[in-house]
Design an enzyme around this catalytic site. Structure first.
Site, PDB file in Angstrom:
ATOM      1  N   LYS A 127      -6.422  -3.763  14.270  1.00  0.00           N
ATOM      2  CA  LYS A 127      -5.075  -3.150  14.645  1.00  0.00           C
ATOM      3  C   LYS A 127      -4.513  -3.850  16.222  1.00  0.00           C
ATOM      4  CE  LYS A 127      -4.596  -0.431  11.299  1.00  0.00           C
ATOM      5  NZ  LYS A 127      -3.506  -0.832  10.173  1.00  0.00           N
ATOM      6  N   GLY A 156       0.934  -1.326  -0.068  1.00  0.00           N
ATOM      7  CA  GLY A 156       0.064  -0.019   0.126  1.00  0.00           C
ATOM      8  C   GLY A 156       0.701   1.078   0.062  1.00  0.00           C
ATOM      9  N   ALA A 184     -10.472  -4.280  16.023  1.00  0.00           N
ATOM     10  CA  ALA A 184      -9.852  -5.690  16.390  1.00  0.00           C
ATOM     11  C   ALA A 184      -8.657  -5.823  15.443  1.00  0.00           C
ATOM     12  CB  ALA A 184     -11.039  -6.312  15.874  1.00  0.00           C
ATOM     13  N   ASN A 202       1.686  -2.165   5.241  1.00  0.00           N
ATOM     14  CA  ASN A 202       0.867  -0.853   5.582  1.00  0.00           C
ATOM     15  C   ASN A 202      -0.392  -0.755   4.981  1.00  0.00           C
ATOM     16  OD1 ASN A 202       0.725   2.333   5.615  1.00  0.00           O
ATOM     17  ND2 ASN A 202       0.678   1.642   3.553  1.00  0.00           N
ATOM     18  N   SER A 244       1.718   3.343  -2.120  1.00  0.00           N
ATOM     19  CA  SER A 244       1.466   4.324  -3.317  1.00  0.00           C
ATOM     20  C   SER A 244       1.073   5.768  -3.148  1.00  0.00           C
ATOM     21  CB  SER A 244       0.838   3.782  -4.495  1.00  0.00           C
ATOM     22  OG  SER A 244      -0.586   3.567  -4.176  1.00  0.00           O
ATOM     23  N   ASN A 296      -2.701  -7.473  -4.614  1.00  0.00           N
ATOM     24  CA  ASN A 296      -3.815  -7.642  -3.640  1.00  0.00           C
ATOM     25  C   ASN A 296      -3.106  -8.257  -2.474  1.00  0.00           C
ATOM     26  OD1 ASN A 296      -5.826  -7.653  -1.772  1.00  0.00           O
ATOM     27  ND2 ASN A 296      -7.076  -7.888  -3.356  1.00  0.00           N
ATOM     28  N   TYR A 305     -12.062  -2.379  12.448  1.00  0.00           N
ATOM     29  CA  TYR A 305     -10.517  -1.821  12.376  1.00  0.00           C
ATOM     30  C   TYR A 305      -9.729  -1.882  13.894  1.00  0.00           C
ATOM     31  CZ  TYR A 305      -7.423   1.771  10.969  1.00  0.00           C
ATOM     32  OH  TYR A 305      -6.369   2.561  10.434  1.00  0.00           O
TER      33      TYR A 305
HETATM   34  N1  LIG Z   1      -4.430   7.811   8.283  1.00  0.00           N
HETATM   35  C1  LIG Z   1      -4.410   7.759   9.555  1.00  0.00           C
HETATM   36  O1  LIG Z   1      -4.897   8.603  10.484  1.00  0.00           O
HETATM   37  C2  LIG Z   1      -4.231   6.378  10.152  1.00  0.00           C
HETATM   38  C3  LIG Z   1      -3.774   6.324  11.489  1.00  0.00           C
HETATM   39  C4  LIG Z   1      -3.623   4.752  11.963  1.00  0.00           C
HETATM   40  C5  LIG Z   1      -3.319   3.815  11.176  1.00  0.00           C
HETATM   41  N2  LIG Z   1      -3.340   4.294   9.905  1.00  0.00           N
HETATM   42  C6  LIG Z   1      -2.782   3.328   8.954  1.00  0.00           C
HETATM   43  O2  LIG Z   1      -2.023   3.165   7.948  1.00  0.00           O
HETATM   44  C7  LIG Z   1      -1.867   2.528   7.044  1.00  0.00           C
HETATM   45  C8  LIG Z   1      -2.025   3.494   5.720  1.00  0.00           C
HETATM   46  O3  LIG Z   1      -3.094   4.624   5.818  1.00  0.00           O
HETATM   47  P1  LIG Z   1      -3.279   5.677   5.094  1.00  0.00           P
HETATM   48  O4  LIG Z   1      -4.138   6.587   5.880  1.00  0.00           O
HETATM   49  O5  LIG Z   1      -1.988   6.041   4.201  1.00  0.00           O
HETATM   50  O6  LIG Z   1      -4.450   5.238   3.867  1.00  0.00           O
HETATM   51  P2  LIG Z   1      -4.604   5.530   2.512  1.00  0.00           P
HETATM   52  O7  LIG Z   1      -5.815   5.039   1.865  1.00  0.00           O
HETATM   53  O8  LIG Z   1      -4.115   7.011   1.913  1.00  0.00           O
HETATM   54  O9  LIG Z   1      -3.540   4.423   1.959  1.00  0.00           O
HETATM   55  C9  LIG Z   1      -3.696   2.976   1.769  1.00  0.00           C
HETATM   56  C10 LIG Z   1      -2.954   2.380   0.692  1.00  0.00           C
HETATM   57  O10 LIG Z   1      -3.184   1.075   0.896  1.00  0.00           O
HETATM   58  C11 LIG Z   1      -3.643   0.606  -0.379  1.00  0.00           C
HETATM   59  N3  LIG Z   1      -4.405  -0.796  -0.433  1.00  0.00           N
HETATM   60  C12 LIG Z   1      -5.829  -0.990   0.282  1.00  0.00           C
HETATM   61  N4  LIG Z   1      -6.266  -2.152   0.049  1.00  0.00           N
HETATM   62  C13 LIG Z   1      -5.152  -2.881  -0.532  1.00  0.00           C
HETATM   63  C14 LIG Z   1      -4.949  -4.377  -0.886  1.00  0.00           C
HETATM   64  N5  LIG Z   1      -5.958  -5.100  -0.577  1.00  0.00           N
HETATM   65  N6  LIG Z   1      -3.625  -4.681  -1.341  1.00  0.00           N
HETATM   66  C15 LIG Z   1      -2.594  -3.595  -1.643  1.00  0.00           C
HETATM   67  N7  LIG Z   1      -2.905  -2.381  -1.281  1.00  0.00           N
HETATM   68  C16 LIG Z   1      -3.983  -1.948  -0.705  1.00  0.00           C
HETATM   69  C17 LIG Z   1      -4.673   1.621  -0.929  1.00  0.00           C
HETATM   70  O11 LIG Z   1      -4.559   1.455  -2.448  1.00  0.00           O
HETATM   71  C18 LIG Z   1      -3.786   2.899  -0.625  1.00  0.00           C
HETATM   72  O12 LIG Z   1      -2.686   2.938  -1.587  1.00  0.00           O
HETATM   73  C19 LIG Z   1      -3.363   1.741   6.974  1.00  0.00           C
HETATM   74  O13 LIG Z   1      -2.936   0.507   7.493  1.00  0.00           O
HETATM   75  C20 LIG Z   1      -4.063   2.699   8.004  1.00  0.00           C
HETATM   76  O14 LIG Z   1      -4.973   1.626   8.606  1.00  0.00           O
HETATM   77  C21 LIG Z   1      -3.749   5.508   9.322  1.00  0.00           C
END
Ligand SMILES: NC(=O)c1ccc[n+]([C@@H]2O[C@H](COP(=O)([O-])OP(=O)(O)OC[C@H]3O[C@@H](n4cnc5c(N)ncnc54)[C@H](O)[C@@H]3O)[C@@H](O)[C@H]2O)c1
Length: 254
Positions: A159, A14, A157, A91, A16, A64, A155
């Site tokens: 995390k 993830g 659960a 991630n 990108s 995926n 979520y």
């Molecule tokens: N943004 C926040 O406040 C926050 C807080 C705590 C934890 N997180 C965690 O950080 C991580 C990144 O979150 P973000 O905010 O950058 O989200 P985001 O949605 O901007 O990025 C997530 C990326 O994961 C990719 N993705 C989703 N499903 C996928 C799959 N099945 N296979 C491959 N790639 C996949 C998406 O295409 C995207 O590029 C996640 O695990 C999220 O739960 C985010």
């Protein structure tokens, strides 16, 4: 930037956009060759273009994380291209927030699959290369939601589950020179939190303001804040830090 990851290969799921993109950028800037898998074709090719334009060595593949074979193929190609797989960052993530009484089976299962099955698939595939090499760093992205959060039964659960997975990987893999740790972000400005604002029917600015009011350092988080903690765990010198969870939230919780 120093080149503390020179000669290392980092594989980011993830990667990108959002937090994963920030992590990828940091590894590349600090000398690592980077591999990204993602399901978002457009964001992935944009990330690849930007990283290549900056002169970094990058490999990208649409894959995926839920599909073990897709992850395995991408890792095999990464090792063929770059020679090793030293760092894995789990991630990739999605949200399907809903209060419990409205949460569907699909909301539940999708989140379980992407975060937990996805991280399991990638860790299991990566350990083969890491064990052979007697070296590895696995970093799982958890969340402050692991402590419980309204509307996020699924979520929270996963995390929390990722923290258990992290500690178990640490115990099983430590003797092979592999450490596993988790970073648990608080509120970070990304497309994911933008989608939360949309779901709540408020502007992103309103969501940021409301979140910041509860954060002791009085600001929201950025992907770079998470990259800092991830690269600490990924550092070769952090070999005695294993099975830990670091909350990166501007305070003890957000
Ligand atoms: N943004 C926040 O406040 C926050 C807080 C705590 C934890 N997180 C965690 O950080 C991580 C990144 O979150 P973000 O905010 O950058 O989200 P985001 O949605 O901007 O990025 C997530 C990326 O994961 C990719 N993705 C989703 N499903 C996928 C799959 N099945 N296979 C491959 N790639 C996949 C998406 O295409 C995207 O590029 C996640 O695990 C999220 O739960 C985010």
């Amino acid at each position: 930037m120093t080149s503390r990851f020179e000669g290392k290969v980092a594989f980011i799921t993830g990667g990108s956009r959002g937090i994963g993109r920030g992590i990828t950028q940091r590894f590349a800037e600090e000398g690592a060759k980077v591999a990204i898998i993602d399901v978002n074709e457009e964001a992935l090719s944009e990330a690849e273009k930007v990283l290549k334009d900056q002169g970094f060595e990058v490999y990208t593949k649409i894959a995926n994380v839920v599909q073990a074979e897709e992850v395995e193929t991408a890792m095999k190609k990464t090792v063929e291209k770059f020679g090793s797989l030293d760092i894995l960052v789990n991630n990739a993530g999605v949200l399907r927030d809903n209060l419990l009484f409205k949460m569907t089976d699909s909301d539940w299962q999708t989140v379980i699959d992407v975060h937990l099955k996805g991280s399991f698939n990638a860790a299991r595939a990566a350990q083969k290369y890491m064990v052979d090499n007697k070296y590895g760093r696995i970093i799982n992205i958890s969340s402050t939601s692991a402590l419980g959060n309204r509307g996020q039964a699924n979520y929270a659960a996963v995390k929390a589950g990722l923290q258990g997975l992290t500690k178990t990987l640490a115990i099983e893999l430590g003797k092979f020179g592999i450490t596993a740790n988790a970073v648990a972000p608080g509120f970070i400005e990304t497309e994911m939190t933008k989608s939360t604002a949309k779901r709540l029917g408020i502007t992103f600015e309103e969501l940021v303001k409301a979140s910041v009011s509860k954060i002791p350092v009085n600001r929201s988080g950025k992907p770079e804040d998470i990259a800092n903690a991830v690269t600490f765990f990924a550092d070769e010198k952090s070999s005695f830090v294993n099975g830990q969870v670091i909350y990166v939230a501007g305070g003890p919780k957000d």
